[in-house]
Design an enzyme around this catalytic site. Structure first.
Site, PDB file in Angstrom:
ATOM      1  CD  GLU A 223      48.392  34.234  39.030  1.00  0.00           C
ATOM      2  OE1 GLU A 223      49.613  34.082  39.058  1.00  0.00           O
ATOM      3  OE2 GLU A 223      47.808  34.978  38.240  1.00  0.00           O
TER       4      GLU A 223
ATOM      5  CG  ASP B  30      52.869  32.230  34.565  1.00  0.00           C
ATOM      6  OD1 ASP B  30      52.268  33.221  34.103  1.00  0.00           O
ATOM      7  OD2 ASP B  30      52.334  31.447  35.387  1.00  0.00           O
TER       8      ASP B  30
HETATM    9  C1  BGC Z   1      49.404  32.969  35.778  1.00  0.00           C
HETATM   10  C2  BGC Z   1      49.049  32.241  34.516  1.00  0.00           C
HETATM   11  C3  BGC Z   1      48.388  33.178  33.539  1.00  0.00           C
HETATM   12  C4  BGC Z   1      49.274  34.378  33.298  1.00  0.00           C
HETATM   13  C5  BGC Z   1      48.685  35.393  32.363  1.00  0.00           C
HETATM   14  C6  BGC Z   1      50.163  34.240  35.493  1.00  0.00           C
HETATM   15  O1  BGC Z   1      50.362  34.992  36.646  1.00  0.00           O
HETATM   16  O2  BGC Z   1      50.170  32.131  36.611  1.00  0.00           O
HETATM   17  O3  BGC Z   1      48.203  31.160  34.813  1.00  0.00           O
HETATM   18  O4  BGC Z   1      48.118  32.499  32.357  1.00  0.00           O
HETATM   19  O5  BGC Z   1      49.535  35.015  34.523  1.00  0.00           O
HETATM   20  O6  BGC Z   1      47.660  36.099  32.948  1.00  0.00           O
HETATM   21  C1  BGC Z   2      47.780  40.316  35.792  1.00  0.00           C
HETATM   22  C2  BGC Z   2      47.568  38.825  35.705  1.00  0.00           C
HETATM   23  C3  BGC Z   2      48.845  38.161  36.010  1.00  0.00           C
HETATM   24  C4  BGC Z   2      49.430  38.638  37.326  1.00  0.00           C
HETATM   25  C5  BGC Z   2      50.763  38.020  37.569  1.00  0.00           C
HETATM   26  C6  BGC Z   2      48.349  40.689  37.131  1.00  0.00           C
HETATM   27  O1  BGC Z   2      48.575  42.068  37.209  1.00  0.00           O
HETATM   28  O2  BGC Z   2      46.588  40.978  35.581  1.00  0.00           O
HETATM   29  O3  BGC Z   2      47.138  38.428  34.446  1.00  0.00           O
HETATM   30  O4  BGC Z   2      48.622  36.795  36.056  1.00  0.00           O
HETATM   31  O5  BGC Z   2      49.540  40.035  37.356  1.00  0.00           O
HETATM   32  O6  BGC Z   2      51.334  38.413  38.783  1.00  0.00           O
END
Ligand code: BGC
Ligand code: BGC
Length: 660
Positions: free
Chosen positions: A512, A316
């Site tokens: 997230e 990830d």
């Molecule tokens: C998320 C994933 C996602 C990845 C790419 C991560 O932060 O946990 O679910 O696929 O980012 O965006």
């Molecule tokens: C991205 C996401 C990713 C996340 C992880 C963001 O800046 O756009 O895709 O999952 O960072 O922390």
């Protein structure tokens, strides 16, 4: 102090221990057939490719950069094998880029991958978070998030959504999506609860496998996209619902609760698995296994050796950097544990240089590199990228392929759960004069939630969803403008001058981390959105039925809102088709019930705003609850819970792990 298990020791654990499930029986059931046995011609081709590749090329294949951090020239020069677009990232940073713009970039990057001077030329694999439709792309239909699909319990529908999503993704020249999420969310305070189909492992298994089948349908034959089972393992089980936290479970609990969806996804042929940001602390033995990205026993022992997974494991976003002694650009431990491709969005140059040095120094065995690259090549070959990559498909680039309004509308209809129906209110008659109130009635941003035209899903205007319709828009279209009054706040309107009130309220978008509800935050919706309670207080008690529709990414404590409503609908995060909501609220033109509610709760619905020591207390509605319009509840008044805020959990020996 918990003991930190050394991965080398873990590797030596007998396989039988790793694989024993709670019943004590060895893991059996559908396995990935061993690749070599399944397709000797494919394996021979992989071996030939590998034999002609340089180490630089191999490490390049293991590297995934973010499209905003790499140019086509750099991709060629460094032999990078994969890119992703992160949430909110688009070609040239243009939010309104259309399918043709995405496809043009995919074409340039794929051509760059094939422009290497090495004898072996390997097509690019681009991954995107198409997690509820092709949600990063302007103009795409957004389907209900997983939680809403969990309420439908309809595997055929989920499979159809997978196939429609794959069509949309291919139309942009992309061949891989980071979906489905197979989290079995245990605590609604987790801000990713809506990415979870259910807290029932079997339901997640059924729907997750259906999504994989839909996404990968036709893969290798000019259709389908590569699916990802994520996040392995235990992402939904973290203490207190903390994103990227620690799952505290015995081995048996971990496997019983979180593994069934992976077995089902593997049986459905899922080609990639994403490692989880979370950690695992083995409760009974007091062993801290650390973050999953470094867990050889689970990634290699269980997933690859035990379950026979022959696709590849992707890390990830900068996830390897969370291992002790690692940075996002340097982590032999993760690769040695079984990570095959590294999502290193920005620091990919450093990652390549460091990894090359680590292989040369013997810190990463060449055999591990060869295994990782063989897995990546296997997936690229199976996906048909050498022969018919979507980036090279002359038919791609068509915006129409992003849209399937009929399917999305059906999904919305099936996903709504009628929680309360104390009076004969629904469905409303076609002749009714309806007062529509609430912040969410005319806001596609609240209807679509996180992972929508952006990472957190905030700041999206209605006109940025050209194929979308709000609930207000759908009611107006069905009833005619003259019959519908709209007032967001319900202030100063003559409620009694209408036949019914429809209130649409909900959570603000989040994804997230930012969606987590850490103490003292409660599950009580009105604590974050007192305006939603206020609007109901204004429109209730005027002798007109109040129908409340709630948009939320999780079950919430809404006791006071329930008390002010005659009917109450949990609508989750339905996406761009508000028409599916209106279909259930209204009778057909001939007065019949054209569409009845059929959604059932995928999670129990809380009565209390704060979890107690024994979890979230007795639920107000059990998982599986869901009424049809002909049914009545006698819910009466639901006692409100105290609003003082939830206490932080007592300090446990583990609290050092969860302290922010
Ligand atoms: C998320 C994933 C996602 C990845 C790419 C991560 O932060 O946990 O679910 O696929 O980012 O965006
Ligand atoms: C991205 C996401 C990713 C996340 C992880 C963001 O800046 O756009 O895709 O999952 O960072 O922390």
């Amino acid at each position: 102090m918990p003991v930190r298990a050394r991965s080398s020791l873990v590797l030596l654990l007998p396989l039988a221990v790793l694989l024993s499930d709670p019943a004590g029986a060895a893991v059996s059931g559908p396995r990935h057939t061993k690749a070599a046995a399944a397709d000797p011609a494919l394996e021979a081709r992989i071996a030939r490719l590998l034999a002609s590749m340089t180490l630089e090329q191999k490490v390049g294949q293991m590297t995934q950069a973010e499209i905003g951090s790499i140019t086509p020239e750099e991709l060629t020069r460094h032999r990078v094998g994969s890119v992703l677009n992160g949430g909110g990232s688009s070609p040239g940073g243009r939010k309104h880029a259309g399918a043709a713009d995405w496809r043009a970039l995919a074409q340039r990057l794929d051509a760059a991958a094939l422009a290497v001077e090495d004898p072996v030329k390997i097509p690019l694999l681009w991954g995107t978070d198409a997690v509820h439709g092709h949600n990063n792309v302007f103009g795409a239909t957004l389907y209900p998030h997983h939680i809403g699909l969990g309420a439908t319990r309809d595997a055929a529908l989920v499979e159809a959504i997978g196939a429609a999503t794959a069509r949309a993704v291919r139309a942009t020249g992309i061949a891989w999506t980071f979906a489905p999420t197979l989290a079995v969310a245990q605590d609604p305070r987790w801000g990713r609860t809506y990415e979870s189909f259910s807290d029932d492992p079997q339901l997640v298994a059924t729907l997750g496998a259906a999504m994989v089948r839909g996404l990968q349908r036709g893969l290798g034959q000019g259709g389908g996209v590569v699916a990802t089972a994520k996040h392995f393992l235990g992402d939904g089980g973290t203490q207190g619902g903390r994103d990227q936290g620690v799952t505290l479970a015995t081995r048996a609990e971990l496997l019983a609760r979180h593994l069934p969806p992976y077995r089902a996804a593997l049986a459905a042929g899922v080609q990639t698995v994403m490692a989880s940001f979370s950690g695992w602390h083995e409760r009974d033995r007091g062993v801290d296994h650390g973050k999953l990205h470094g867990n050889a026993a689970l990634l290699t022992g269980l997933l690859k050796q035990g379950l026979g997974f022959d696709g590849f494991v992707v890390s990830d976003w900068n996830g390897i950097g969370q291992l002790p002694g690692c940075t996002p650009a340097r982590c032999a431990a993760a690769i040695n544990a079984g990570i095959d491709m590294v999502m290193v969005p920005v620091l990919w140059r450093e990652f390549i240089a460091n990894t090359l040095a680590q292989v040369r120094a013997g810190e990463i065995p060449l055999a591990r590199i060869d295994d990782a690259v063989a897995r990546i090549l296997r997936v690229k070959l199976r996906a048909g990228l050498f022969e018919h990559a979507p980036a090279r498909d002359a038919g791609a680039g068509n915006d129409a392929a992003l849209v399937d309004r009929t399917l999305a509308r059906r999904a919305v209809r099936e996903s709504l759960v009628l929680l309360k129906h104390d009076r004969t209110v629904l469905p409303l008659a076609r002749g009714a004069r309806v007062l529509v109130v609430g912040r969410a009635a005319d806001r596609l941003e609240l209807q679509t939630g996180g992972w929508s035209l952006g990472w957190q899903g905030r700041g999206n205007r209605n006109d940025e969803f050209p194929a979308g319709q709000t609930v207000l828009g759908a009611l107006r279209a069905a009833l005619g403008d003259a019959q519908v009054t709209h007032s967001e706040t319900g202030e100063g309107v003559d409620v009694a001058g209408h036949d019914a009130v429809v209130a649409v309220v909900g959570e603000a978008p989040y994804a997230e981390g930012e969606g987590d509800l850490a103490p003292p935050a409660t599950l009580r919706h009105a604590d974050r959105h007192p305006e939603d309670l206020a609007v109901l207080q204004r429109v209730a008690g005027h002798g007109r039925p109040v129908v409340t529709v709630l948009f939320s990414g999780r079950p919430l404590e809404v006791n006071e809102l329930l008390d002010l409503s005659d009917a109450f609908v949990a609508a989750w995060l339905p996406g761009t088709e508000g028409g599916g909501v209106a279909d259930l609220l209204l009778r057909a033109a001939d007065g019949s019930v054209a569409h009845d509610f059929r959604g059932r709760l995928p999670f129990a619905w809380p009565r209390s705003a704060c979890p107690s020591a024994r979890g979230h207390g007795a639920p107000l509605f059990a998982r599986g609850h869901g009424l049809r319009v002909a049914q009545r509840t006698r819910l009466g008044r639901v006692a409100a819970t105290p609003h003082a805020g939830c206490a932080a959990p007592a300090r446990s020996p583990l609290s050092f792990l969860t302290a922010r």
